[in-house]
Design a protein around this motif. Structure first.
Motif, PDB file in Angstrom:
ATOM      1  N   PRO A 293      -0.863   0.072   9.753  1.00 38.06           N
ATOM      2  CA  PRO A 293      -0.489   0.765   8.508  1.00 38.06           C
ATOM      3  C   PRO A 293       0.724   1.669   8.646  1.00 38.06           C
ATOM      4  O   PRO A 293       1.426   1.938   7.669  1.00 38.06           O
ATOM      5  CB  PRO A 293      -1.756   1.563   8.169  1.00 38.06           C
ATOM      6  CG  PRO A 293      -2.858   0.747   8.723  1.00 38.06           C
ATOM      7  CD  PRO A 293      -2.302   0.205  10.024  1.00 38.06           C
ATOM      8  N   GLU A 294       0.980   2.171   9.858  1.00 35.22           N
ATOM      9  CA  GLU A 294       2.162   3.011  10.077  1.00 35.22           C
ATOM     10  C   GLU A 294       3.454   2.228   9.817  1.00 35.22           C
ATOM     11  O   GLU A 294       4.503   2.818   9.526  1.00 35.22           O
ATOM     12  CB  GLU A 294       2.165   3.534  11.522  1.00 35.22           C
ATOM     13  CG  GLU A 294       0.921   4.337  11.912  1.00 35.22           C
ATOM     14  CD  GLU A 294       0.947   5.748  11.349  1.00 35.22           C
ATOM     15  OE1 GLU A 294       1.945   6.104  10.708  1.00 35.22           O
ATOM     16  OE2 GLU A 294      -0.030   6.485  11.544  1.00 35.22           O
ATOM     17  N   LEU A 295       3.376   0.891   9.910  1.00 33.15           N
ATOM     18  CA  LEU A 295       4.552   0.044   9.721  1.00 33.15           C
ATOM     19  C   LEU A 295       4.633  -0.527   8.304  1.00 33.15           C
ATOM     20  O   LEU A 295       5.537  -1.299   8.004  1.00 33.15           O
ATOM     21  CB  LEU A 295       4.515  -1.111  10.733  1.00 33.15           C
ATOM     22  CG  LEU A 295       4.374  -0.710  12.211  1.00 33.15           C
ATOM     23  CD1 LEU A 295       4.278  -1.960  13.075  1.00 33.15           C
ATOM     24  CD2 LEU A 295       5.535   0.169  12.643  1.00 33.15           C
ATOM     25  N   SER A 296       3.694  -0.150   7.442  1.00 30.35           N
ATOM     26  CA  SER A 296       3.617  -0.709   6.106  1.00 30.35           C
ATOM     27  C   SER A 296       4.832  -0.323   5.265  1.00 30.35           C
ATOM     28  O   SER A 296       5.350   0.792   5.349  1.00 30.35           O
ATOM     29  CB  SER A 296       2.346  -0.218   5.412  1.00 30.35           C
ATOM     30  OG  SER A 296       2.184  -0.817   4.160  1.00 30.35           O
ATOM     31  N   SER A 297       5.285  -1.245   4.425  1.00 31.75           N
ATOM     32  CA  SER A 297       6.428  -0.987   3.556  1.00 31.75           C
ATOM     33  C   SER A 297       6.087   0.075   2.515  1.00 31.75           C
ATOM     34  O   SER A 297       4.991   0.087   1.949  1.00 31.75           O
ATOM     35  CB  SER A 297       6.849  -2.283   2.849  1.00 31.75           C
ATOM     36  OG  SER A 297       7.830  -2.018   1.866  1.00 31.75           O
ATOM     37  N   ALA A 298       7.041   0.951   2.251  1.00 34.48           N
ATOM     38  CA  ALA A 298       6.865   2.001   1.243  1.00 34.48           C
ATOM     39  C   ALA A 298       7.323   1.554  -0.138  1.00 34.48           C
ATOM     40  O   ALA A 298       7.220   2.317  -1.105  1.00 34.48           O
ATOM     41  CB  ALA A 298       7.634   3.249   1.662  1.00 34.48           C
ATOM     42  N   LYS A 299       7.819   0.334  -0.261  1.00 33.18           N
ATOM     43  CA  LYS A 299       8.280  -0.164  -1.556  1.00 33.18           C
ATOM     44  C   LYS A 299       7.089  -0.383  -2.487  1.00 33.18           C
ATOM     45  O   LYS A 299       5.971  -0.649  -2.033  1.00 33.18           O
ATOM     46  CB  LYS A 299       9.051  -1.469  -1.361  1.00 33.18           C
ATOM     47  CG  LYS A 299      10.338  -1.308  -0.567  1.00 33.18           C
ATOM     48  CD  LYS A 299      11.035  -2.634  -0.356  1.00 33.18           C
ATOM     49  CE  LYS A 299      12.328  -2.447   0.446  1.00 33.18           C
ATOM     50  NZ  LYS A 299      13.012  -3.743   0.708  1.00 33.18           N
ATOM     51  N   PRO A 300       7.290  -0.265  -3.801  1.00 30.91           N
ATOM     52  CA  PRO A 300       6.179  -0.449  -4.740  1.00 30.91           C
ATOM     53  C   PRO A 300       5.604  -1.857  -4.652  1.00 30.91           C
ATOM     54  O   PRO A 300       6.335  -2.823  -4.395  1.00 30.91           O
ATOM     55  CB  PRO A 300       6.821  -0.190  -6.109  1.00 30.91           C
ATOM     56  CG  PRO A 300       8.284  -0.399  -5.897  1.00 30.91           C
ATOM     57  CD  PRO A 300       8.558   0.027  -4.487  1.00 30.91           C
ATOM     58  N   ASP A 301       4.283  -1.964  -4.853  1.00 34.67           N
ATOM     59  CA  ASP A 301       3.673  -3.289  -4.790  1.00 34.67           C
ATOM     60  C   ASP A 301       4.021  -4.078  -6.054  1.00 34.67           C
ATOM     61  O   ASP A 301       4.713  -3.591  -6.952  1.00 34.67           O
ATOM     62  CB  ASP A 301       2.163  -3.189  -4.574  1.00 34.67           C
ATOM     63  CG  ASP A 301       1.419  -2.586  -5.757  1.00 34.67           C
ATOM     64  OD1 ASP A 301       1.968  -2.524  -6.872  1.00 34.67           O
ATOM     65  OD2 ASP A 301       0.264  -2.164  -5.568  1.00 34.67           O
ATOM     66  N   GLY A 302       3.552  -5.321  -6.116  1.00 37.60           N
ATOM     67  CA  GLY A 302       3.963  -6.209  -7.193  1.00 37.60           C
ATOM     68  C   GLY A 302       3.655  -5.682  -8.582  1.00 37.60           C
ATOM     69  O   GLY A 302       4.475  -5.816  -9.503  1.00 37.60           O
ATOM     70  N   LEU A 303       2.488  -5.065  -8.762  1.00 30.24           N
ATOM     71  CA  LEU A 303       2.122  -4.528 -10.062  1.00 30.24           C
ATOM     72  C   LEU A 303       2.982  -3.317 -10.413  1.00 30.24           C
ATOM     73  O   LEU A 303       3.536  -3.225 -11.524  1.00 30.24           O
ATOM     74  CB  LEU A 303       0.640  -4.156 -10.074  1.00 30.24           C
ATOM     75  CG  LEU A 303       0.111  -3.464 -11.330  1.00 30.24           C
ATOM     76  CD1 LEU A 303       0.415  -4.277 -12.585  1.00 30.24           C
ATOM     77  CD2 LEU A 303      -1.387  -3.206 -11.200  1.00 30.24           C
ATOM     78  N   GLU A 304       3.104  -2.377  -9.488  1.00 31.40           N
ATOM     79  CA  GLU A 304       3.926  -1.192  -9.744  1.00 31.40           C
ATOM     80  C   GLU A 304       5.392  -1.570  -9.974  1.00 31.40           C
ATOM     81  O   GLU A 304       6.074  -0.995 -10.833  1.00 31.40           O
ATOM     82  CB  GLU A 304       3.803  -0.215  -8.578  1.00 31.40           C
ATOM     83  CG  GLU A 304       2.428   0.412  -8.445  1.00 31.40           C
ATOM     84  CD  GLU A 304       2.329   1.313  -7.234  1.00 31.40           C
ATOM     85  OE1 GLU A 304       3.125   1.133  -6.288  1.00 31.40           O
ATOM     86  OE2 GLU A 304       1.457   2.196  -7.222  1.00 31.40           O
ATOM     87  N   TRP A 305       5.874  -2.524  -9.196  1.00 29.23           N
ATOM     88  CA  TRP A 305       7.256  -2.997  -9.348  1.00 29.23           C
ATOM     89  C   TRP A 305       7.476  -3.598 -10.725  1.00 29.23           C
ATOM     90  O   TRP A 305       8.496  -3.351 -11.377  1.00 29.23           O
ATOM     91  CB  TRP A 305       7.543  -4.019  -8.256  1.00 29.23           C
ATOM     92  CG  TRP A 305       8.905  -4.648  -8.297  1.00 29.23           C
ATOM     93  CD1 TRP A 305      10.072  -4.174  -7.753  1.00 29.23           C
ATOM     94  CD2 TRP A 305       9.244  -5.906  -8.915  1.00 29.23           C
ATOM     95  NE1 TRP A 305      11.108  -5.045  -7.986  1.00 29.23           N
ATOM     96  CE2 TRP A 305      10.634  -6.110  -8.693  1.00 29.23           C
ATOM     97  CE3 TRP A 305       8.516  -6.859  -9.610  1.00 29.23           C
ATOM     98  CZ2 TRP A 305      11.286  -7.252  -9.151  1.00 29.23           C
ATOM     99  CZ3 TRP A 305       9.168  -7.993 -10.082  1.00 29.23           C
ATOM    100  CH2 TRP A 305      10.539  -8.177  -9.856  1.00 29.23           C
ATOM    101  N   SER A 306       6.511  -4.398 -11.196  1.00 27.05           N
ATOM    102  CA  SER A 306       6.629  -5.024 -12.509  1.00 27.05           C
ATOM    103  C   SER A 306       6.647  -3.970 -13.611  1.00 27.05           C
ATOM    104  O   SER A 306       7.440  -4.061 -14.564  1.00 27.05           O
ATOM    105  CB  SER A 306       5.470  -5.999 -12.736  1.00 27.05           C
ATOM    106  OG  SER A 306       5.496  -7.046 -11.785  1.00 27.05           O
TER     107      SER A 306
END
Length: 304
Positions: free
Chosen positions: A240-253
């Motif tokens: 999890p420390e390496l997980s992307s901070a970008k919004p997920d598909g729902l939040e991005w949409s």
């Protein structure tokens, strides 16, 4: 793809609570009627693994978005549709109650969207016919990718329909759909490849876990359980420390449609590694206990 309460009306949220509760009851009866309870131990182990894997968001190149696996197809293949559905439901309940992932009003929708389509649609109607008994690497790859993608896209479309039916947001149906489906198609392909990787490992180490050619589940052995549980701890404690901070598909949409996000998760005061391990162990207990209780329930027949 966890929905937040902010997207739903009480009527829609309540309707999907009822639908998901009915599916859990149906699945419970099917499990209780099974003569072979050998996969009970794997409900807790695989539930813990999927909880940990869902904590890792991977970036989708060129989009500014990220995604994480749903795990529904993997659970449905290795446990069977009913056990897979109950196991993923356990994951989603723990996430909603203790980790602010989704919400209580949205819990029925999240169970339906993330567990129903992989377990009861993608697994029997896409994965089963394409992958067969999993003996062919090519068919296993095709079945995994096609079924995982279809399940995730169907769930994404369900999110759009539930949001539109609720009428509490300013998300236009058509525009929301145009963003939701392509991004979840991309996420689904990644999930399909990862699912194929796990199933390929199972095919080499414990092939009896894969469905037989007639679509029924093979008997489960115990050796792989310890491996999967150890993998869950490693994934939850380190990755999890390496997980992307970008919004997920729902939040991005939502961001693309409205210019703002509907934030679903509250910041955790606990280190990600500790959170992941704690959550994985909670799911291990919850899903494992559900399996044990249902196995001990008297099943009068295989009808449901």
């Amino acid at each position: 793809m966890h929905m937040s309460d902010a997207l739903l009306s009480p009527a829609v949220g309540g309707a999907f609570w009822a639908a998901s509760a009915g599916l859990i009851g149906y699945s419970a009866r099917k499990i209780a009627a099974e003569a072979d309870g050998s996969k009970t131990v794997l409900m807790g182990v695989l539930g813990a693994f999927v909880f940990a894997a869902q904590m890792i968001n991977f970036a989708i190149p060129g989009t500014g978005s990220s995604g994480h696996i749903g795990g529904g197809l993997l659970l449905a293949v290795l446990l069977g549709p009913s056990r897979g559905f109950v196991t993923l439901s356990s994951v989603l309940v723990i996430q909603a109650l203790f980790f602010a992932d989704g919400g209580l009003l949205a819990l029925g929708c999240n169970i339906f969207n993330m567990a129903f389509f992989p377990a009861f649609v993608a697994r029997p109607f896409i994965y089963g016919p394409v992958a067969g008994n999993g003996a062919s690497p090519g068919r296993l790859a095709a079945g995994s990718i096609l079924a995982a993608t279809a399940g995730l896209v169907a769930g994404a479309l369900s999110v759009v329909v539930e949001t539109a039916a609720s009428g509490v947001s300013d998300l236009p149906f058509g525009t929301f759909t145009l963003f939701m489906l392509p991004i979840h198609l991309a996420i689904g392909i990644v999930e399909g490849v990862l699912t194929w990787g796990v199933l390929s490992f199972v095919r080499k180490t414990e092939p009896a876990l894969l469905p037989t050619g007639n679509g029924t589940a093979g008997s489960a052995g115990r050796p792989i359980a310890a491996t999967l549980l150890a993998a869950a701890v490693v994934v939850a404690g380190i990755l999890p420390e390496l997980s992307s901070a970008k919004p997920d598909g729902l939040e991005w949409s939502i961001l693309k449609v409205t210019g703002k996000t509907a934030q679903q998760q509250q910041p955790s005061e606990t280190a990600p590694s500790a959170t992941g391990i704690l959550g994985s162990m909670m799911v291990f207990i919850a899903a494992g206990s559900a399996g044990l209780l249902l196995r001990k329930s008297p099943g009068k027949s295989g009808r449901s």
